[in-house]
Design an enzyme around this catalytic site. Structure first.
Site, PDB file in Angstrom:
ATOM      1  N   ASN A  10       0.906  -0.978  -0.056  1.00 11.78           N
ATOM      2  CA  ASN A  10       0.081  -0.113  -0.002  1.00 11.78           C
ATOM      3  C   ASN A  10       1.001   1.118   0.046  1.00 11.78           C
ATOM      4  O   ASN A  10       1.359   1.719   0.934  1.00 11.78           O
ATOM      5  CB  ASN A  10      -0.803   0.025   1.062  1.00 11.78           C
ATOM      6  CG  ASN A  10      -1.563   1.127   1.324  1.00 11.78           C
ATOM      7  OD1 ASN A  10      -1.773   2.119   0.471  1.00 11.78           O
ATOM      8  ND2 ASN A  10      -2.386   1.308   2.532  1.00 11.78           N
ATOM      9  N   LYS A  12       0.275   4.387  -0.392  1.00 13.29           N
ATOM     10  CA  LYS A  12      -0.565   5.404   0.300  1.00 13.29           C
ATOM     11  C   LYS A  12      -0.466   6.572  -0.639  1.00 13.29           C
ATOM     12  O   LYS A  12      -0.494   6.490  -1.971  1.00 13.29           O
ATOM     13  CB  LYS A  12      -0.065   5.832   1.687  1.00 13.29           C
ATOM     14  CG  LYS A  12      -0.351   4.379   2.707  1.00 13.29           C
ATOM     15  CD  LYS A  12      -0.208   4.638   4.034  1.00 13.29           C
ATOM     16  CE  LYS A  12      -0.120   3.348   4.763  1.00 13.29           C
ATOM     17  NZ  LYS A  12      -0.006   3.549   5.996  1.00 13.29           N
ATOM     18  N   HIS A  97      -9.900   0.851   4.847  1.00 11.83           N
ATOM     19  CA  HIS A  97      -8.392   1.060   5.422  1.00 11.83           C
ATOM     20  C   HIS A  97      -8.645   2.003   6.587  1.00 11.83           C
ATOM     21  O   HIS A  97      -9.551   3.056   6.299  1.00 11.83           O
ATOM     22  CB  HIS A  97      -7.124   1.822   4.435  1.00 11.83           C
ATOM     23  CG  HIS A  97      -6.004   1.804   5.099  1.00 11.83           C
ATOM     24  ND1 HIS A  97      -5.849   2.532   6.040  1.00 11.83           N
ATOM     25  CD2 HIS A  97      -5.133   0.948   4.742  1.00 11.83           C
ATOM     26  CE1 HIS A  97      -4.372   2.328   6.117  1.00 11.83           C
ATOM     27  NE2 HIS A  97      -3.895   1.407   5.479  1.00 11.83           N
ATOM     28  N   GLU A  99      -7.127   4.338   7.835  1.00 13.84           N
ATOM     29  CA  GLU A  99      -6.957   5.737   7.600  1.00 13.84           C
ATOM     30  C   GLU A  99      -8.089   6.523   7.066  1.00 13.84           C
ATOM     31  O   GLU A  99      -8.524   7.583   7.361  1.00 13.84           O
ATOM     32  CB  GLU A  99      -5.682   5.937   6.689  1.00 13.84           C
ATOM     33  CG  GLU A  99      -4.475   5.570   7.538  1.00 13.84           C
ATOM     34  CD  GLU A  99      -3.166   5.273   6.755  1.00 13.84           C
ATOM     35  OE1 GLU A  99      -3.196   5.461   5.527  1.00 13.84           O
ATOM     36  OE2 GLU A  99      -2.265   4.872   7.052  1.00 13.84           O
ATOM     37  N   GLU A 169      -5.512  -5.311  10.573  1.00 10.25           N
ATOM     38  CA  GLU A 169      -4.435  -3.821  10.832  1.00 10.25           C
ATOM     39  C   GLU A 169      -4.790  -3.171  11.909  1.00 10.25           C
ATOM     40  O   GLU A 169      -5.470  -2.353  11.978  1.00 10.25           O
ATOM     41  CB  GLU A 169      -4.706  -3.187   9.487  1.00 10.25           C
ATOM     42  CG  GLU A 169      -4.195  -3.618   8.097  1.00 10.25           C
ATOM     43  CD  GLU A 169      -3.464  -2.913   7.325  1.00 10.25           C
ATOM     44  OE1 GLU A 169      -2.478  -2.790   6.963  1.00 10.25           O
ATOM     45  OE2 GLU A 169      -4.250  -1.856   7.001  1.00 10.25           O
ATOM     46  N   GLY A 175       2.361   2.287  10.898  1.00  9.37           N
ATOM     47  CA  GLY A 175       3.109   3.378  10.815  1.00  9.37           C
ATOM     48  C   GLY A 175       3.842   3.652  11.951  1.00  9.37           C
ATOM     49  O   GLY A 175       4.488   4.692  11.971  1.00  9.37           O
ATOM     50  N   SER A 215       3.238  -1.915  10.310  1.00  7.21           N
ATOM     51  CA  SER A 215       4.959  -1.912  10.671  1.00  7.21           C
ATOM     52  C   SER A 215       5.684  -3.193  10.127  1.00  7.21           C
ATOM     53  O   SER A 215       6.633  -3.439  10.867  1.00  7.21           O
ATOM     54  CB  SER A 215       5.063  -1.556  12.189  1.00  7.21           C
ATOM     55  OG  SER A 215       4.762  -0.161  12.363  1.00  7.21           O
ATOM     56  N   GLY A 236       2.606  -1.201   4.366  1.00  9.05           N
ATOM     57  CA  GLY A 236       2.589   0.218   4.206  1.00  9.05           C
ATOM     58  C   GLY A 236       3.883   0.691   3.925  1.00  9.05           C
ATOM     59  O   GLY A 236       4.830   0.784   2.678  1.00  9.05           O
TER      60      GLY A 236
HETATM   61  C1  PEP Z   1      -0.979   0.100   6.071  1.00 12.23           C
HETATM   62  O1  PEP Z   1      -1.353   1.331   6.192  1.00 12.23           O
HETATM   63  O2  PEP Z   1      -1.777  -0.494   5.598  1.00 12.23           O
HETATM   64  C2  PEP Z   1       0.468  -0.195   6.781  1.00 12.23           C
HETATM   65  C3  PEP Z   1       0.352  -1.579   6.800  1.00 12.23           C
HETATM   66  O3  PEP Z   1       1.256   0.513   7.175  1.00 12.23           O
HETATM   67  P1  PEP Z   1       2.690   0.329   7.783  1.00 12.23           P
HETATM   68  O4  PEP Z   1       3.273  -0.918   7.158  1.00 12.23           O
HETATM   69  O5  PEP Z   1       3.475   1.543   7.321  1.00 12.23           O
HETATM   70  O6  PEP Z   1       2.428   0.039   9.193  1.00 12.23           O
END
Ligand code: PEP
Length: 259
Positions: A10, A12, A97, A99, A169, A175, A215, A236
């Site tokens: 992703n 973003k 998602h 966000e 998630e 993040g 992460s 991400g």
């Molecule tokens: C995401 O937002 O789908 C995600 C997994 O982000 P990150 O890997 O940066 O935590």
């Protein structure tokens, strides 16, 4: 039986046009090393979909979008429809998602409408669910992910569920550099499969891929993917660096599941 793992990147709201092309080309170049054993999908921003499709070429890496409209067409300024995504070569889309749920007011009902629209248009979907830190502190994670799954799939017939990957998630892990423990992920994935069993049946729950996101990095992917029921990941930050993303794809391809 272990299912074929899924790893999604992703991207973003990152990169510029040249950066997106370069990243897609690097992923396409490295993917064949693990692709026989893992489904790899990248999710660039809308304006870069076509150029990323060209850069991926016939590498086998698939293309997805980060969101879609719940409407088929018409007066929805700024929105992008499922048909438009298919038109530019996307075969996947992310729905729900955190966000978008958190910052853009996306409700369970809207997520459900989007999922239905995507599946009816022939797109495959990554449905994101996950609890906040407050909800985890209150030991509500199983209840939260269960109700998100139930709400999103309420109108989805069993025959379409094979086109859905559920991504667990936890919001506190996205993040932040804080990753769920493999045991936490396994437990949450179990709660997601319980919700799938209640909605459909245990066979369909077993056959639906549930992946972890939050992460993920080359250093923690192997241990997470080794847990039963963790069928890959949604990545991400680490998906913006081809070597890191490919290392995570390789960890999924070569996973050894602990029992
Ligand atoms: C995401 O937002 O789908 C995600 C997994 O982000 P990150 O890997 O940066 O935590």
């Amino acid at each position: 039986m272990a299912m074929r793992p899924f790893v999604g990147g992703n991207w973003k709201m990152n990169l510029d046009a040249n950066g997106a092309t370069a990243l897609a080309s690097a992923v396409a170049l490295g993917a064949p090393a693990c692709q026989g054993a893992v489904d790899i999908v990248v999710f660039p921003p809308f304006p870069f979909l076509e150029r990323v499709a060209r850069a991926l070429g016939d590498s086998g890496v698939e293309l997805g979008a980060q969101d879609l409209s719940s409407e088929a067409n018409g007066a929805r300024t700024g929105e992008v429809s499922a048909e438009m995504l298919r038109d530019v070569g996307a075969s996947w889309v992310i729905v729900g998602h955190s966000e978008r749920r958190q910052h853009l007011g996306e409700t369970d009902a809207r997520v459900a409408d989007k999922l239905l629209m995507a599946l009816e248009s022939g797109l495959r979907c990554v449905l994101c669910v996950g609890e906040s830190l407050e909800q985890r502190k209150a030991n509500r994670e199983a209840e939260v992910v269960g109700s998100q799954v139930a709400a999103a799939l309420a109108a989805i017939p069993a025959a379409q569920v094979h086109s859905v990957v559920v991504a667990y998630e936890p919001i506190w892990a996205i993040g932040t550099g804080v990753v769920a423990t493999p045991q936490d992920a396994e437990a949450a994935h179990g709660a997601i499969r319980e919700a799938l069993t209640s909605r459909y049946d245990s066979a369909l729950a077993r056959e639906t891929r549930v992946v972890y996101g939050g992460s993920l990095a080359p250093g923690n992917a192997k241990a997470l993917f080794a847990r039963p029921g963790v069928d890959g990941g949604l990545v991400g930050g680490a998906s913006l660096k081809a070597p890191d993303f490919l290392a995570i794809c390789s960890a999924a391809a070569h996973r050894l599941i602990a029992h």
